[in-house]
Design a protein around this motif. Structure first.
Motif, PDB file in Angstrom:
ATOM      1  N   ASP A  41       0.857  -1.172   0.000  1.00 19.81           N
ATOM      2  CA  ASP A  41       0.000   0.000   0.000  1.00 19.81           C
ATOM      3  C   ASP A  41       0.909   1.243   0.000  1.00 19.81           C
ATOM      4  OD1 ASP A  41      -1.392   2.238   0.763  1.00 19.81           O
ATOM      5  OD2 ASP A  41      -2.651   1.194   2.218  1.00 19.81           O
ATOM      6  N   PRO A  42       0.858   2.023  -1.101  1.00 21.11           N
ATOM      7  CA  PRO A  42       1.826   3.136  -1.204  1.00 21.11           C
ATOM      8  C   PRO A  42       1.663   4.187  -0.107  1.00 21.11           C
ATOM      9  CG  PRO A  42       0.399   3.026  -3.162  1.00 21.11           C
ATOM     10  CD  PRO A  42      -0.013   1.894  -2.274  1.00 21.11           C
ATOM     11  N   ASP A  43       0.432   4.464   0.310  1.00 18.69           N
ATOM     12  CA  ASP A  43       0.235   5.492   1.346  1.00 18.69           C
ATOM     13  C   ASP A  43       0.864   5.062   2.672  1.00 18.69           C
ATOM     14  OD1 ASP A  43      -1.147   7.320  -0.226  1.00 18.69           O
ATOM     15  OD2 ASP A  43      -3.014   6.195   0.015  1.00 18.69           O
ATOM     16  N   GLU A  44       0.550   3.812   3.066  1.00 16.00           N
ATOM     17  CA  GLU A  44       1.099   3.280   4.318  1.00 16.00           C
ATOM     18  C   GLU A  44       2.629   3.211   4.260  1.00 16.00           C
ATOM     19  OE1 GLU A  44       0.567   2.077   7.523  1.00 16.00           O
ATOM     20  OE2 GLU A  44      -1.042   3.513   7.138  1.00 16.00           O
ATOM     21  N   THR A  45       3.131   2.757   3.102  1.00 16.47           N
ATOM     22  CA  THR A  45       4.583   2.610   2.953  1.00 16.47           C
ATOM     23  C   THR A  45       5.273   3.961   3.082  1.00 16.47           C
ATOM     24  OG1 THR A  45       4.193   0.754   1.484  1.00 16.47           O
ATOM     25  CG2 THR A  45       6.399   1.700   1.453  1.00 16.47           C
ATOM     26  N   LEU A  46       4.690   4.977   2.420  1.00 18.74           N
ATOM     27  CA  LEU A  46       5.319   6.305   2.483  1.00 18.74           C
ATOM     28  C   LEU A  46       5.216   6.891   3.885  1.00 18.74           C
ATOM     29  CD1 LEU A  46       4.301   7.840  -0.956  1.00 18.74           C
ATOM     30  CD2 LEU A  46       6.541   6.978  -0.229  1.00 18.74           C
ATOM     31  N   ARG A  47       4.107   6.608   4.573  1.00 20.35           N
ATOM     32  CA  ARG A  47       3.988   7.100   5.938  1.00 20.35           C
ATOM     33  C   ARG A  47       5.085   6.478   6.827  1.00 20.35           C
ATOM     34  NH1 ARG A  47      -1.187   7.985   8.221  1.00 20.35           N
ATOM     35  NH2 ARG A  47      -1.727   5.867   7.620  1.00 20.35           N
ATOM     36  N   ARG A  48       5.245   5.145   6.679  1.00 21.17           N
ATOM     37  CA  ARG A  48       6.284   4.483   7.479  1.00 21.17           C
ATOM     38  C   ARG A  48       7.668   5.004   7.094  1.00 21.17           C
ATOM     39  NH1 ARG A  48       2.804  -0.432   6.959  1.00 21.17           N
ATOM     40  NH2 ARG A  48       3.939  -0.864   5.041  1.00 21.17           N
ATOM     41  N   TRP A  49       7.852   5.259   5.793  1.00 17.31           N
ATOM     42  CA  TRP A  49       9.135   5.784   5.325  1.00 17.31           C
ATOM     43  C   TRP A  49       9.431   7.125   5.994  1.00 17.31           C
ATOM     44  CZ3 TRP A  49      10.663   4.335  -0.297  1.00 17.31           C
ATOM     45  CH2 TRP A  49      12.031   4.561  -0.479  1.00 17.31           C
ATOM     46  N   SER A  50       8.380   7.953   6.121  1.00 17.49           N
ATOM     47  CA  SER A  50       8.567   9.294   6.713  1.00 17.49           C
ATOM     48  C   SER A  50       8.972   9.205   8.180  1.00 17.49           C
ATOM     49  CB  SER A  50       7.272  10.100   6.593  1.00 17.49           C
ATOM     50  OG  SER A  50       6.344   9.691   7.597  1.00 17.49           O
ATOM     51  N   ARG A  74       9.812  -0.143   6.496  1.00 19.11           N
ATOM     52  CA  ARG A  74       8.937   0.404   5.444  1.00 19.11           C
ATOM     53  C   ARG A  74       7.853  -0.596   5.064  1.00 19.11           C
ATOM     54  NH1 ARG A  74      13.660   1.919   2.725  1.00 19.11           N
ATOM     55  NH2 ARG A  74      13.231   0.397   1.095  1.00 19.11           N
TER      56      ARG A  74
END
Ligand SMILES: [Zn+2]
Ligand SMILES: [Zn+2]
Length: 309
Positions: A41-50, A74
Motif C-alpha cells: 500500500d503506497p500510502d502506508e509505505t510512504l507514511r512508514r518511510w517518513s 517500510r
C-alpha cells in the motif's frame, strides 16, 4: 496466507505455484487474484518511510544490513526489524574490533590474521563493547546505544516484544546512533563524539544554542535531557536532522526541537555533535538539572506541530 476454520492459518499456494511454474503456465489469473498481496500500500509505505531517521551518507560492510533493517520497517515487518537492527549493530561492533585489533609478534605489530576474524564472532557483545570503550575505539555514547539495542533485540529474539512498531523505530534510531558514532563517513571520515569536549566553540557568534552559528558542542541526548525551560520543566526533544551547513569549526550542525512538559515552551536548538561529552554552558533563559527529559523518535508525537518550524 488464508485463515482456515478455528482461526488456524495455512498457505498452500507455494505447491500450486510450483506446479504452474514447472508446467510453464502463465500466472496472469493468479496475479490478478492476489494483486493486493503483491504490492505494498503506497500510502502506508510512504507514511512508514517518513518515520525513519534520515540516513546520512555511509559506506562499508554494514550497509546491506542497515538497508535491510530500514526496508523491513517500510514494509511493516516490525518484529523482524528489531532483530535486524540488533544484528547490524553487532556486525558493526565486531568490524570495529577486527579493524582495531593488532597482534604483536617478534616485537612487530601485525594486523589481525584473516583467519582469526571469524573467531571474533564467538566473543560476547557486551564484553567487546566494554573492551572497545576502554581501548578508546568506541565512545561511551556509542557503547550505550549498542547495549540498549542488544537488550531490545534480546527481548524480541525471545518472542516477548510488546510494542513492535514503536520498538522497531527505537531500534532503528539506536542503530543509526551506532552507525553515526562509529562507521559513518559523514563529514570526512570523522566520527561523532570524536572531537574534544568543549563548552563553546572558538569563533562562534550569535546566541548560544539558538543560532546555528553558535551551536552547543557535544552529545545532544544527554544535554537536552538535562535542560529545563524558564519555568523549570524538563523537555521532550527530537532531532530534526542536519542542516547541511558547517558551523564555526567546519563540523556539520544538527537541529533539535524541544517542547517542555508544561507545554508552554517550544524551541529549536543547534548542536555540533562531533564533540565528546557535553557542554557546561547553558542557553540564555534556560537551566539544567538531572537528566529527566525524554527523547522522541520518528512519527507523530507532541512535537509534530513544530515540524518544519
Ligand atoms: Zn565542532
Ligand atoms: Zn515549561
Amino acid at each position: 496466507m488464508t485463515e482456515a476454520e478455528g482461526g488456524a492459518f495455512a498457505d498452500l499456494l507455494p505447491g500450486v505455484l510450483r506446479r504452474l511454474l514447472a508446467k510453464r503456465r502463465d500466472l496472469d489469473g493468479i496475479k490478478e487474484k492476489l494483486a493486493k498481496h503483491l504490492v505494498l500500500d503506497p500510502d502506508e509505505t510512504l507514511r512508514r518511510w517518513s518515520e525513519l531517521p534520515d540516513l546520512e551518507p555511509t559506506s562499508g560492510p554494514h550497509v546491506p544490513l542497515l538497508l535491510e533493517a530500514r526496508e523491513l520497517y517500510r514494509h511493516g515487518h516490525f518484529y523482524s526489524c528489531v532483530a535486524m537492527c540488533g544484528i547490524a549493530s553487532e556486525r558493526i561492533v565486531k568490524d570495529v574490533l577486527g579493524e582495531g585489533l593488532a597482534v604483536r609478534k617478534d616485537d612487530e605489530a601485525l594486523d589481525l590474521p584473516e583467519e582469526a576474524i571469524p573467531e571474533i564472532d564467538r566473543f560476547e557483545l557486551s564484553a567487546i563493547a566494554r573492551f572497545l570503550t576502554k581501548a578508546g575505539l568506541l565512545t561511551p555514547e556509542a557503547r550505550k546505544a549498542v547495549l540498549d539495542l542488544a537488550e531490545l533485540r534480546n527481548r524480541y529474539a525471545h518472542g516477548s516484544g510488546a510494542k513492535p512498531r514503536e520498538d522497531a523505530l527505537k531500534a532503528l534510531e539506536l542503530l543509526h546512533d551506532v552507525v553515526n558514532r562509529t562507521v559513518s563517513l559523514f563529514a570526512g571520515h570523522e566520527r561523532l563524539g570524536s572531537a574534544p569536549q568543549m563548552d563553546t566553540l572558538p569563533g562562534a557568534a550569535g546566541s548560544f544554542g539558538f543560532d546555528p552559528t553558535n551551536p552547543i558542542p557535544g552529545d545532544y541526548i544527554q544535554y537536552c535531557a538535562e535542560l529545563r525551560c524558564p519555568q523549570g520543566h524538563p523537555y521532550s526533544f527530537k532531532r530534526r536532522g542536519s542542516l547541511g551547513v558547517a558551523g564555526p569549526d567546519q563540523h556539520i550542525i544538527d537541529r533539535v526541537s524541544l517542547l517542555c512538559d508544561g507545554g508552554e515552551h517550544n524551541i529549536d536548538l543547534f548542536f555540533d555533535v562531533y564533540h565528546a561529552g557535553t557542554s557546561a554552558a547553558t542557553p540564555d533563559g534556560l537551566s539544567r538539572g538531572a537528566a529527566r527529559g525524554k527523547r522522541l523518535v520518528g512519527g507523530p508525537g507532541p512535537l509534530r506541530g513544530v515540524e518544519g518550524a
